[in-house]
Design an enzyme around this catalytic site. Structure first.
Site, PDB file in Angstrom:
ATOM      1  N   CYS A   1     -10.210   0.179  -5.456  1.00 61.55           N
ATOM      2  CA  CYS A   1     -11.404  -0.421  -4.856  1.00 61.55           C
ATOM      3  C   CYS A   1     -11.510  -1.909  -5.237  1.00 61.55           C
TER       4      CYS A   1
ATOM      5  N   CYS B   1     -16.403   4.099   7.424  1.00 59.56           N
ATOM      6  CA  CYS B   1     -16.119   3.480   6.120  1.00 59.56           C
ATOM      7  C   CYS B   1     -14.714   3.840   5.647  1.00 59.56           C
TER       8      CYS B   1
ATOM      9  N   CYS C   1     -11.973   0.691   4.969  1.00 61.83           N
ATOM     10  CA  CYS C   1     -11.700   0.257   3.584  1.00 61.83           C
ATOM     11  C   CYS C   1     -10.333  -0.434   3.532  1.00 61.83           C
TER      12      CYS C   1
ATOM     13  N   CYS D   1     -21.184   0.483   8.216  1.00 57.65           N
ATOM     14  CA  CYS D   1     -21.982   1.717   8.253  1.00 57.65           C
ATOM     15  C   CYS D   1     -23.133   1.581   9.256  1.00 57.65           C
TER      16      CYS D   1
ATOM     17  N   ASP E   1     -28.769   1.087 -13.865  1.00 55.41           N
ATOM     18  CA  ASP E   1     -27.320   0.945 -13.803  1.00 55.41           C
ATOM     19  C   ASP E   1     -26.557   1.300 -15.083  1.00 55.41           C
TER      20      ASP E   1
ATOM     21  N   CYS F   1     -17.252  -1.298   3.189  1.00 51.20           N
ATOM     22  CA  CYS F   1     -17.647   0.066   3.574  1.00 51.20           C
ATOM     23  C   CYS F   1     -19.143   0.166   3.851  1.00 51.20           C
TER      24      CYS F   1
ATOM     25  N   CYS G   1     -17.202  -6.075  -3.102  1.00 52.96           N
ATOM     26  CA  CYS G   1     -16.761  -5.897  -1.720  1.00 52.96           C
ATOM     27  C   CYS G   1     -17.850  -5.129  -0.985  1.00 52.96           C
TER      28      CYS G   1
HETATM   29  C1  B12 Z   1     -18.830   3.098 -12.003  1.00 48.16           C
HETATM   30  C2  B12 Z   1     -19.591   2.455 -10.875  1.00 48.16           C
HETATM   31  C3  B12 Z   1     -18.858   1.798  -9.895  1.00 48.16           C
HETATM   32  C4  B12 Z   1     -17.330   1.926  -9.785  1.00 48.16           C
HETATM   33  C5  B12 Z   1     -16.996   3.301  -9.149  1.00 48.16           C
HETATM   34  C6  B12 Z   1     -17.804   3.550  -7.867  1.00 48.16           C
HETATM   35  C7  B12 Z   1     -17.907   5.014  -7.453  1.00 48.16           C
HETATM   36  N1  B12 Z   1     -18.048   5.238  -6.177  1.00 48.16           N
HETATM   37  O1  B12 Z   1     -17.888   5.876  -8.289  1.00 48.16           O
HETATM   38  C8  B12 Z   1     -16.965   0.693  -8.915  1.00 48.16           C
HETATM   39  C9  B12 Z   1     -16.689  -0.498  -9.839  1.00 48.16           C
HETATM   40  C10 B12 Z   1     -15.797   0.867  -7.970  1.00 48.16           C
HETATM   41  C11 B12 Z   1     -18.311   0.463  -8.222  1.00 48.16           C
HETATM   42  C12 B12 Z   1     -18.402  -0.195  -7.002  1.00 48.16           C
HETATM   43  C13 B12 Z   1     -19.617  -0.418  -6.367  1.00 48.16           C
HETATM   44  N2  B12 Z   1     -20.837  -0.215  -6.844  1.00 48.16           N
HETATM   45 CO1  B12 Z   1     -21.169   0.750  -8.477  1.00 48.16          CO
HETATM   46  N3  B12 Z   1     -21.646   1.789  -9.924  1.00 48.16           N
HETATM   47  C14 B12 Z   1     -20.996   2.509 -10.827  1.00 48.16           C
HETATM   48  C15 B12 Z   1     -21.921   3.277 -11.777  1.00 48.16           C
HETATM   49  C16 B12 Z   1     -22.059   2.504 -13.081  1.00 48.16           C
HETATM   50  C17 B12 Z   1     -21.492   4.727 -12.045  1.00 48.16           C
HETATM   51  C18 B12 Z   1     -21.113   5.479 -10.764  1.00 48.16           C
HETATM   52  C19 B12 Z   1     -20.448   6.797 -11.058  1.00 48.16           C
HETATM   53  O2  B12 Z   1     -20.942   7.563 -11.844  1.00 48.16           O
HETATM   54  N4  B12 Z   1     -19.304   7.021 -10.427  1.00 48.16           N
HETATM   55  C20 B12 Z   1     -18.593   8.228 -10.586  1.00 48.16           C
HETATM   56  C21 B12 Z   1     -18.629   8.978  -9.275  1.00 48.16           C
HETATM   57  C22 B12 Z   1     -17.919  10.318  -9.382  1.00 48.16           C
HETATM   58  O3  B12 Z   1     -19.983   9.189  -9.017  1.00 48.16           O
HETATM   59  P1  B12 Z   1     -20.547   9.175  -7.553  1.00 48.16           P
HETATM   60  O4  B12 Z   1     -19.959   8.188  -6.663  1.00 48.16           O
HETATM   61  O5  B12 Z   1     -22.021   9.203  -7.638  1.00 48.16           O
HETATM   62  O6  B12 Z   1     -19.860  10.564  -7.153  1.00 48.16           O
HETATM   63  C23 B12 Z   1     -20.447  11.560  -6.570  1.00 48.16           C
HETATM   64  C24 B12 Z   1     -19.752  11.845  -5.265  1.00 48.16           C
HETATM   65  O7  B12 Z   1     -18.379  11.751  -5.433  1.00 48.16           O
HETATM   66  C25 B12 Z   1     -20.315  13.179  -5.064  1.00 48.16           C
HETATM   67  N5  B12 Z   1     -19.497  14.066  -4.286  1.00 48.16           N
HETATM   68  C26 B12 Z   1     -18.256  14.488  -4.484  1.00 48.16           C
HETATM   69  N6  B12 Z   1     -17.905  15.363  -3.509  1.00 48.16           N
HETATM   70  C27 B12 Z   1     -18.946  15.460  -2.694  1.00 48.16           C
HETATM   71  C28 B12 Z   1     -19.133  16.184  -1.544  1.00 48.16           C
HETATM   72  C29 B12 Z   1     -20.349  16.075  -0.881  1.00 48.16           C
HETATM   73  C30 B12 Z   1     -20.565  16.858   0.366  1.00 48.16           C
HETATM   74  C31 B12 Z   1     -21.366  15.220  -1.370  1.00 48.16           C
HETATM   75  C32 B12 Z   1     -22.668  15.052  -0.676  1.00 48.16           C
HETATM   76  C33 B12 Z   1     -21.172  14.475  -2.541  1.00 48.16           C
HETATM   77  C34 B12 Z   1     -19.967  14.624  -3.184  1.00 48.16           C
HETATM   78  O8  B12 Z   1     -20.549  13.798  -6.338  1.00 48.16           O
HETATM   79  C35 B12 Z   1     -20.279  12.854  -7.345  1.00 48.16           C
HETATM   80  C36 B12 Z   1     -21.223  13.011  -8.506  1.00 48.16           C
HETATM   81  O9  B12 Z   1     -22.548  12.690  -8.145  1.00 48.16           O
HETATM   82  C37 B12 Z   1     -23.269   3.276 -10.953  1.00 48.16           C
HETATM   83  C38 B12 Z   1     -24.546   3.265 -11.791  1.00 48.16           C
HETATM   84  C39 B12 Z   1     -24.871   4.663 -12.300  1.00 48.16           C
HETATM   85  N7  B12 Z   1     -25.217   4.752 -13.558  1.00 48.16           N
HETATM   86  O10 B12 Z   1     -24.812   5.623 -11.564  1.00 48.16           O
HETATM   87  C40 B12 Z   1     -23.123   2.001 -10.084  1.00 48.16           C
HETATM   88  C41 B12 Z   1     -23.663   2.071  -8.666  1.00 48.16           C
HETATM   89  C42 B12 Z   1     -23.230   3.373  -8.066  1.00 48.16           C
HETATM   90  N8  B12 Z   1     -22.957   0.953  -7.970  1.00 48.16           N
HETATM   91  C43 B12 Z   1     -23.667   0.371  -7.117  1.00 48.16           C
HETATM   92  C44 B12 Z   1     -23.167  -0.636  -6.249  1.00 48.16           C
HETATM   93  C45 B12 Z   1     -24.193  -1.505  -5.528  1.00 48.16           C
HETATM   94  C46 B12 Z   1     -21.794  -0.805  -6.076  1.00 48.16           C
HETATM   95  C47 B12 Z   1     -21.083  -1.631  -4.988  1.00 48.16           C
HETATM   96  C48 B12 Z   1     -21.763  -1.572  -3.622  1.00 48.16           C
HETATM   97  C49 B12 Z   1     -20.968  -3.104  -5.469  1.00 48.16           C
HETATM   98  C50 B12 Z   1     -20.169  -4.002  -4.553  1.00 48.16           C
HETATM   99  N9  B12 Z   1     -20.718  -4.421  -3.426  1.00 48.16           N
HETATM  100  O11 B12 Z   1     -19.056  -4.356  -4.869  1.00 48.16           O
HETATM  101  C51 B12 Z   1     -19.667  -0.983  -4.974  1.00 48.16           C
HETATM  102  C52 B12 Z   1     -19.603   0.170  -3.946  1.00 48.16           C
HETATM  103  C53 B12 Z   1     -18.275   0.862  -3.911  1.00 48.16           C
HETATM  104  C54 B12 Z   1     -18.437   2.295  -3.402  1.00 48.16           C
HETATM  105  N10 B12 Z   1     -18.027   2.570  -2.177  1.00 48.16           N
HETATM  106  O12 B12 Z   1     -18.954   3.130  -4.153  1.00 48.16           O
HETATM  107  C55 B12 Z   1     -25.070   0.937  -7.011  1.00 48.16           C
HETATM  108  C56 B12 Z   1     -25.127   1.827  -5.755  1.00 48.16           C
HETATM  109  C57 B12 Z   1     -26.441   1.770  -5.022  1.00 48.16           C
HETATM  110  C58 B12 Z   1     -26.436   2.732  -3.855  1.00 48.16           C
HETATM  111  N11 B12 Z   1     -27.325   2.471  -2.918  1.00 48.16           N
HETATM  112  O13 B12 Z   1     -25.678   3.671  -3.800  1.00 48.16           O
HETATM  113  C59 B12 Z   1     -25.165   1.734  -8.382  1.00 48.16           C
HETATM  114  C60 B12 Z   1     -26.029   2.982  -8.324  1.00 48.16           C
HETATM  115  C61 B12 Z   1     -25.736   0.729  -9.405  1.00 48.16           C
HETATM  116  C62 B12 Z   1     -27.235   0.552  -9.271  1.00 48.16           C
HETATM  117  N12 B12 Z   1     -27.996   0.913 -10.287  1.00 48.16           N
HETATM  118  O14 B12 Z   1     -27.735   0.109  -8.264  1.00 48.16           O
HETATM  119  N13 B12 Z   1     -19.326   0.987  -8.888  1.00 48.16           N
HETATM  120  S1  SF4 Z   2     -16.126  -1.492  -1.796  1.00 48.56           S
HETATM  121 FE1  SF4 Z   2     -14.456  -2.229  -0.446  1.00 48.56          FE
HETATM  122  S2  SF4 Z   2     -12.568  -1.537  -1.419  1.00 48.56           S
HETATM  123 FE2  SF4 Z   2     -14.256  -0.399  -2.390  1.00 48.56          FE
HETATM  124  S3  SF4 Z   2     -14.382   1.512  -1.214  1.00 48.56           S
HETATM  125 FE3  SF4 Z   2     -15.793   0.063  -0.210  1.00 48.56          FE
HETATM  126  S4  SF4 Z   2     -14.536  -0.933   1.361  1.00 48.56           S
HETATM  127 FE4  SF4 Z   2     -13.128   0.077  -0.024  1.00 48.56          FE
HETATM  128  S1  SF4 Z   3     -22.490   6.956   8.208  1.00 46.89           S
HETATM  129 FE1  SF4 Z   3     -21.867   5.268   6.822  1.00 46.89          FE
HETATM  130  S2  SF4 Z   3     -21.292   6.330   4.931  1.00 46.89           S
HETATM  131 FE2  SF4 Z   3     -21.376   7.889   6.522  1.00 46.89          FE
HETATM  132  S3  SF4 Z   3     -19.250   8.027   7.256  1.00 46.89           S
HETATM  133 FE3  SF4 Z   3     -20.331   6.557   8.592  1.00 46.89          FE
HETATM  134  S4  SF4 Z   3     -19.909   4.563   7.658  1.00 46.89           S
HETATM  135 FE4  SF4 Z   3     -19.433   6.115   6.116  1.00 46.89          FE
END
Ligand code: B12
Ligand code: SF4
Ligand code: SF4
Length: 388
Positions: A222, A202, A206, A256, A142, A252, A249
């Site tokens: 979020c 999802c 949300c 799923c 993480d 989402c 939260c």
């Molecule tokens: C910052 C962060 C957050 C932030 C931002 C989340 C986000 N979605 O970016 C906040 C605080 C909101 C957050 C929330 C949560 N988080 Co968080 N978070 C992180 C952290 C530290 C960095 C993530 C990151 O780099 N975000 C930046 C975005 C741009 O990255 P990304 O989502 O991977 O984005 C990709 C997509 O957008 C994709 N993309 C864009 N366009 C397209 C198009 C296509 C076709 C495809 C396929 C992909 C794609 O490319 C991007 C780059 O890879 C990671 C740990 C880590 N070091 O990775 C944990 C991590 C992602 N979190 C985690 C968890 C558990 C959560 C929560 C579920 C916690 C909760 N229950 O409240 C929520 C889920 C919210 C959600 N829907 O994502 C886990 C996820 C596990 C998993 N199975 O995915 C991680 C990996 C931590 C861990 N080590 O377990 N988190």
């Molecule tokens: S964690 Fe909750 S608020 Fe964040 S994207 Fe998922 S449903 Fe929306």
């Molecule tokens: S399969 Fe899960 S992650 Fe994919 S659009 Fe449906 S609810 Fe969202």
């Protein structure tokens, strides 16, 4: 460590199979291997930062470059072993009708960082023992600057869903991720492409509209960000959408279809406790708060942040019985708590005519002595809604 010089060397494919066996024996739900090389999705991450979707998470900008290649963390790395550990479970429902604060499933049990790190360290030790010579390695869970989900998708551990979570077929998305960077050449898995099809459950579910498009999350909206990462006041327009979430939260993920199987994750991460009562949370003193968050991922928030979230949840779900606790909170030292307690009293007064008298009296008394401009504004707004 015991030496095993008599073990026959393994070819990379045998080693990969052996690793899977060992990982399973150590309680890792699933592993997959990726080459340690440039992560092509880094440009998507950069675009996400440029759109300001990261909000106040400055650390993501600070080490943005490092996330482009795992070798910045361990220059000798040749393989990234990506691991998923399941925490899937349904929190037990309490039947007493008392409003409770919802805690995201990943944070209900002991701190996953610790649990996963221990297991990955144990796996690293077994690898060194098996190959019979030192292997450069690094455990990440993480907090290291890695794009964990992009690496997971590259390894074939799962695919990124439209909610941005890594979904592992057969396991779902209630998983936490960790990595072992290794100076070993091992056969990588096949990258996994998205499998959401036409589903958009999802995006539609949300509560705050944080999923602004498929794979696009505006963290500033979020609930997970607002309740855990965000330090200041919760934007007034979003408060009613937070429902009773006080830490993270799961909406989402709850909707799923990949999580519909009703699985139970690792026993060390799953908590059988019902969610805590909001009223009791609002009355947590400093020492009690420390005990409450100890050795849990909940440590990430300060007491003022948690009580802020609890006040918002009470504003959304509380009733007359919660007014005394909120009135006490108007006397808290931290303006952040007083501010949200004022908002909550205004909300309860507007829903429950029987609570209106005591709530308004407390709001007026607080306004007469309050000096903090932010709290004064909240008190005045809460009174203004009730007194045209
Ligand atoms: C910052 C962060 C957050 C932030 C931002 C989340 C986000 N979605 O970016 C906040 C605080 C909101 C957050 C929330 C949560 N988080 Co968080 N978070 C992180 C952290 C530290 C960095 C993530 C990151 O780099 N975000 C930046 C975005 C741009 O990255 P990304 O989502 O991977 O984005 C990709 C997509 O957008 C994709 N993309 C864009 N366009 C397209 C198009 C296509 C076709 C495809 C396929 C992909 C794609 O490319 C991007 C780059 O890879 C990671 C740990 C880590 N070091 O990775 C944990 C991590 C992602 N979190 C985690 C968890 C558990 C959560 C929560 C579920 C916690 C909760 N229950 O409240 C929520 C889920 C919210 C959600 N829907 O994502 C886990 C996820 C596990 C998993 N199975 O995915 C991680 C990996 C931590 C861990 N080590 O377990 N988190
Ligand atoms: S964690 Fe909750 S608020 Fe964040 S994207 Fe998922 S449903 Fe929306
Ligand atoms: S399969 Fe899960 S992650 Fe994919 S659009 Fe449906 S609810 Fe969202």
């Amino acid at each position: 460590m015991e030496r095993r010089e008599n073990l026959a060397p393994m070819d990379p494919a045998e080693m990969a199979a052996w690793l899977r066996q060992q990982a399973q024996a150590l309680g890792l739900s699933r592993i997959a291997l990726a080459p340690a090389e440039q992560v092509p999705q880094h440009r998507l991450f950069a675009a996400w930062l440029a759109a300001a979707y990261a909000g106040e998470m400055d650390y993501l900008c600070r080490d943005a470059e490092a996330r482009s290649d795992p070798r910045t963390l361990l220059h000798q790395a040749r393989t990234v072993l990506c691991a998923a550990l399941s925490y899937a479970h349904d929190p037990p429902a309490a039947q007493d009708g008392v409003p409770r604060g919802r805690i995201a499933r990943y944070a209900r049990g002991p701190d996953y960082h610790w649990v996963l790190r221990q297991r990955l360290r144990a796996l690293a030790a077994r690898i060194v023992e098996r190959v019979g010579h030192p292997v450069a390695c690094r455990v990440c869970v993480d907090t290291a600057p890695l794009l964990e989900r992009a690496l997971g998708a590259r390894a074939g551990l799962g695919f990124q869903g439209k909610n941005t979570l890594l979904i592992t077929p057969g396991l779902g998305s209630y998983t936490v991720l960790g990595e072992l960077l290794l100076d070993l050449e091992l056969p990588p898995g096949d990258p996994m492409e998205p499998r959401c099809g036409s589903c958009r459950a999802c995006l539609d579910a949300c509560p705050t509209g944080a999923l602004v498009g498929p794979y696009q999350l505006d963290a500033r909206r979020c609930i997970s960000y607002l309740t855990i990462e965000h330090r200041g006041p919760i934007p007034a327009a979003l408060r009613s959408h937070l429902s009773t979430w006080v830490f993270g939260c799961d909406v989402c993920q709850e909707v799923c279809p990949y999580n519909a199987a009703g699985r139970t994750g690792d026993p060390e991460l799953v908590s059988g406790q019902p969610d805590p009562e909001l009223r009791a949370l609002l009355r947590l003193g400093t020492a009690q708060f420390r005990r409450f968050v100890r050795r849990r991922a909940l440590r990430r928030v300060r007491r003022a942040q948690l009580l802020r979230n609890v006040a918002v949840a009470l504003g959304n779900a509380g009733g007359p019985a919660d007014v005394p606790a909120l009135v006490e909170a108007l006397g808290e030292r931290e303006p952040l708590i007083r501010q949200h307690a004022a908002w909550a009293l205004g909300r309860i007064a507007s829903r429950h005519p029987e609570a209106k008298g005591s709530a308004l009296q407390a709001l007026r008394a607080a306004l007469a002595t309050e000096e903090d401009p932010g709290v004064r504004a909240e008190l005045a707004a809460a009174l203004g809604e009730q007194e045209p």
